[in-house]
Structure formats: structure tokens, C-alpha cells
Enzyme design. Sequence first.
Site, PDB file in Angstrom:
ATOM      1  N   LYS A   1     -78.353 -23.258 -29.560  1.00 15.82           N
ATOM      2  CA  LYS A   1     -78.915 -23.136 -30.896  1.00 15.82           C
ATOM      3  C   LYS A   1     -79.845 -24.319 -31.144  1.00 15.82           C
ATOM      4  O   LYS A   1     -79.441 -25.478 -31.041  1.00 15.82           O
ATOM      5  CB  LYS A   1     -77.802 -23.124 -31.939  1.00 15.82           C
ATOM      6  CG  LYS A   1     -78.352 -23.093 -33.354  1.00 15.82           C
ATOM      7  CD  LYS A   1     -77.290 -22.850 -34.372  1.00 15.82           C
ATOM      8  CE  LYS A   1     -77.899 -22.830 -35.755  1.00 15.82           C
ATOM      9  NZ  LYS A   1     -76.889 -22.559 -36.777  1.00 15.82           N
TER      10      LYS A   1
ATOM     11  N   LYS B   1     -80.999 -31.227 -38.840  1.00 19.67           N
ATOM     12  CA  LYS B   1     -79.802 -30.947 -38.040  1.00 19.67           C
ATOM     13  C   LYS B   1     -79.969 -31.379 -36.582  1.00 19.67           C
ATOM     14  O   LYS B   1     -79.294 -30.873 -35.688  1.00 19.67           O
ATOM     15  CB  LYS B   1     -79.452 -29.458 -38.152  1.00 19.67           C
ATOM     16  CG  LYS B   1     -79.166 -29.009 -39.583  1.00 19.67           C
ATOM     17  CD  LYS B   1     -78.566 -27.610 -39.663  1.00 19.67           C
ATOM     18  CE  LYS B   1     -78.238 -27.240 -41.115  1.00 19.67           C
ATOM     19  NZ  LYS B   1     -77.574 -25.917 -41.233  1.00 19.67           N
TER      20      LYS B   1
ATOM     21  N   GLU C   1     -75.122 -26.941 -22.289  1.00 22.29           N
ATOM     22  CA  GLU C   1     -74.323 -26.467 -23.431  1.00 22.29           C
ATOM     23  C   GLU C   1     -73.632 -25.145 -23.093  1.00 22.29           C
ATOM     24  O   GLU C   1     -72.459 -24.938 -23.397  1.00 22.29           O
ATOM     25  CB  GLU C   1     -75.218 -26.265 -24.667  1.00 22.29           C
ATOM     26  CG  GLU C   1     -75.650 -27.534 -25.369  1.00 22.29           C
ATOM     27  CD  GLU C   1     -74.527 -28.148 -26.216  1.00 22.29           C
ATOM     28  OE1 GLU C   1     -73.429 -27.553 -26.319  1.00 22.29           O
ATOM     29  OE2 GLU C   1     -74.744 -29.246 -26.769  1.00 22.29           O
TER      30      GLU C   1
ATOM     31  N   LYS D   1     -80.462 -18.833 -30.107  1.00 27.03           N
ATOM     32  CA  LYS D   1     -80.983 -18.796 -31.469  1.00 27.03           C
ATOM     33  C   LYS D   1     -81.951 -19.948 -31.700  1.00 27.03           C
ATOM     34  O   LYS D   1     -81.606 -21.078 -31.349  1.00 27.03           O
ATOM     35  CB  LYS D   1     -79.788 -18.918 -32.411  1.00 27.03           C
ATOM     36  CG  LYS D   1     -80.099 -18.984 -33.882  1.00 27.03           C
ATOM     37  CD  LYS D   1     -78.784 -19.132 -34.604  1.00 27.03           C
ATOM     38  CE  LYS D   1     -78.974 -19.187 -36.088  1.00 27.03           C
ATOM     39  NZ  LYS D   1     -77.696 -19.348 -36.765  1.00 27.03           N
TER      40      LYS D   1
ATOM     41  N   SER E   1     -84.178 -15.415 -39.459  1.00 26.37           N
ATOM     42  CA  SER E   1     -84.846 -15.082 -40.720  1.00 26.37           C
ATOM     43  C   SER E   1     -86.349 -15.333 -40.695  1.00 26.37           C
ATOM     44  O   SER E   1     -87.127 -14.518 -41.179  1.00 26.37           O
ATOM     45  CB  SER E   1     -84.194 -15.875 -41.852  1.00 26.37           C
ATOM     46  OG  SER E   1     -84.228 -17.263 -41.561  1.00 26.37           O
TER      47      SER E   1
ATOM     48  N   TYR F   1     -82.244  -8.632 -38.628  1.00 28.31           N
ATOM     49  CA  TYR F   1     -82.352  -8.082 -39.979  1.00 28.31           C
ATOM     50  C   TYR F   1     -83.026  -6.708 -39.960  1.00 28.31           C
ATOM     51  O   TYR F   1     -83.051  -6.017 -40.960  1.00 28.31           O
ATOM     52  CB  TYR F   1     -83.108  -9.066 -40.885  1.00 28.31           C
ATOM     53  CG  TYR F   1     -82.398 -10.403 -40.944  1.00 28.31           C
ATOM     54  CD1 TYR F   1     -81.275 -10.578 -41.747  1.00 28.31           C
ATOM     55  CD2 TYR F   1     -82.804 -11.477 -40.139  1.00 28.31           C
ATOM     56  CE1 TYR F   1     -80.589 -11.778 -41.766  1.00 28.31           C
ATOM     57  CE2 TYR F   1     -82.126 -12.686 -40.153  1.00 28.31           C
ATOM     58  CZ  TYR F   1     -81.019 -12.827 -40.967  1.00 28.31           C
ATOM     59  OH  TYR F   1     -80.327 -14.017 -40.970  1.00 28.31           O
TER      60      TYR F   1
END
Length: 337
Positions: free
Chosen positions: A207, A230, A246, A261, A287, A326
Amino acid sequence: MSKNFERVNMDFLAGRRLRRSRQYGWSRDMVRETIVQPSDLIWPLFIIEGENERQAVKSMPGVDRLSIDLAVQAAKEALALGIPALALFPNTPADARSEDGSESYNPDNLMCRALSTIKSAVPEIGLIADVALDPYTTHGHDGLLDGERILNDESVEILVKQSLNQVRAGADIIAPSDMMDGRIGAIREALDAEGHQNTLLLSYAAKYASAFYGPFREAVGSGSRLKGDKKTYQLEPYNREEAMREVEQDILEAADWIMVKPGMPYLDIVREIKTRFEIPVFAYQVSGEYAQIEFAAQAGAIDRQAAMVESLIAFKRAGCSGILTYFAKDMAELLNS
Ligand code: PBG
């Protein structure tokens, strides 16, 4: 040209025509390498308190936050369309958010009520629960904050509690999207100790700290709260090897499936995980990716439906087992029509 080709005679080369396969609709169908079907799609839903409540998300045209009763209706629609699973994200009321995100492990929180209500109304649909603290904290971070530092192990303890509650409420798949170290192993151990050996773990192992999450943060109400960025837990867009480490780590900690992502800007990561680890890989068409297509279509720059379809094909071609998108409902409707 390879040595072999240098030696063949020119008549043979002249006979090679790659367009021959592409000349008819039926011949193109015969050599199609990728299929997108409703079972490839995961539909994310934003959940709010209330009854018969539907709120538009401004930065995501066509996406609404739904109260639990309307989410149940959506689950029924998904089932009828052949969508196998929903991913739920709560928009926690402001008064339930706190510095330590303790609402995340309140067994009666919005998320748990949504999980149990949907599970009992539509038991056939898979329910994916997001594990991270950002919808529950006043600072919008995925973990606990000590000054400006995100605490790792203390955050993992809370994520474990959150996961247990979500599974007790009816989640079939636990999907940690927080990027803390060691959370997959810790969650697996806690779930097994309570007899939840069959709960799947879908790890957001790769991510990235991305600019494409903006509209999501509006949808769950964490954006305006977020202090700083972040980057101390999510990956930098520059790195591929780090993502592989990871993924390897999470597989060692018993992750069943891997999530990449964002999606489309990171298809190289999908492909590489697929070849290296031979594990189911999913991608999140996030999004901002959705918003790009919607707003470009609204401006008349691209054809919305064609762009939607092409983007989803690209995920499957790269090697995804499925896509969190979505567009799930619209795409499934199109495939069913
Ligand atoms: C964080 C989380 C994020 C998304 C889902 N869960 C991003 C973030 O704020 O770091 C983004 C999904 C999207 O943009 O659609 N737990």
C-alpha cells in the site's frame, strides 16, 4: 531480429501478418487472453448512521454513503448481479472519534452493526472488513499517535481487537490496510486462538502513500482531520523492491491473499507479485482513480463506459484475481446486460 529470423527467407517473412487474427469480431473473441466477469469485482460501500439515509460523496460522482438498511439493499443487488463480496468502510460519527480510536473495537460500532445486519440478511455475500484506525481517530491516522510518531506495536494490539470484533460480527475476510509491521501474524494468532481458523486474511501488503486517496478520505471523513502524511508507514511510490519485501513478510505471517493499492499506477507491482509469489493478488482501483475517469467523462474528454471497461481489463491482464472498485455495480450490470 534474432539469429533464426536472419536466416529465414523473405517470402516466409512476407507471409507473417499479425492483423489476420484481428480482422473479425469472432476471430478477436477466439484469441482474447483476458476475461472480466462479475465474480472478479469487489464493491466498496461507505456506511453511515441513520435509516434510509443516502449522502452523495462530492468528489466521487455516483457514489453515496449508505445507512445500514440501504447497504442491505445494495448487498441484495450485488448478489443478484453475481458480485461475490462487499468491502465496508464506516463514516464514524464525530463524537465517537477519539485520539486512541477506541471506537474501532467497540463491539456495537457502526461497522460491526453493518456487518451483522448484512450477514444475517444476505448470508451468501462475502463481507470484507477494513482494519485500520483512520475512520475512528481524531487525527485521521491508521495507528496510534505519540506526538508525531505512529506507534507500531501498540497500534497492532488495537488492530487485533478491532479484527476480533469484526469477525464476531460476521466478517468473512479481514483486510488490514494500516501497514503496521507484524499485524498479519498477530491477527492470525488471535483469530486462531478464538476458533476463527477459517477467516481469510487479505493483506494490503503493498500500500503506497498516494495522492489518489483524496476522495476516500472525504467519504469516511478522515481527510480534513489528517495531520501530516502517512509516509512513515505507507510505501513511497519510488520503490518496488520494498513492496516485494512487505509481501514476502506478510505471506510468512500467513496472509492468504495480497492487495495492491492504488491500482492502475501500480500494475507493475501486481505483475511482479504474481510472478514471484504465485498467490492470489487483488488491486484496489482507489477513489482518485475512479474520480479521474468520472470527471474526465463529465468534461467530455473520454467515454465513461469504455474507460471503465478498459481499466478493469487492465487489472485482469496484469494478473489480478479481482478488483476492488467503485465501478463494481455498473460493470456487473453491463456484463449482465
Ligand atoms: C486507510 C485507507 C485508505 C483507503 C482505504 N483505507 C487510504 C488512506 O487514507 O491512507 C483509500 C481507498 C480509496 O482511495 O478508495 N486505512
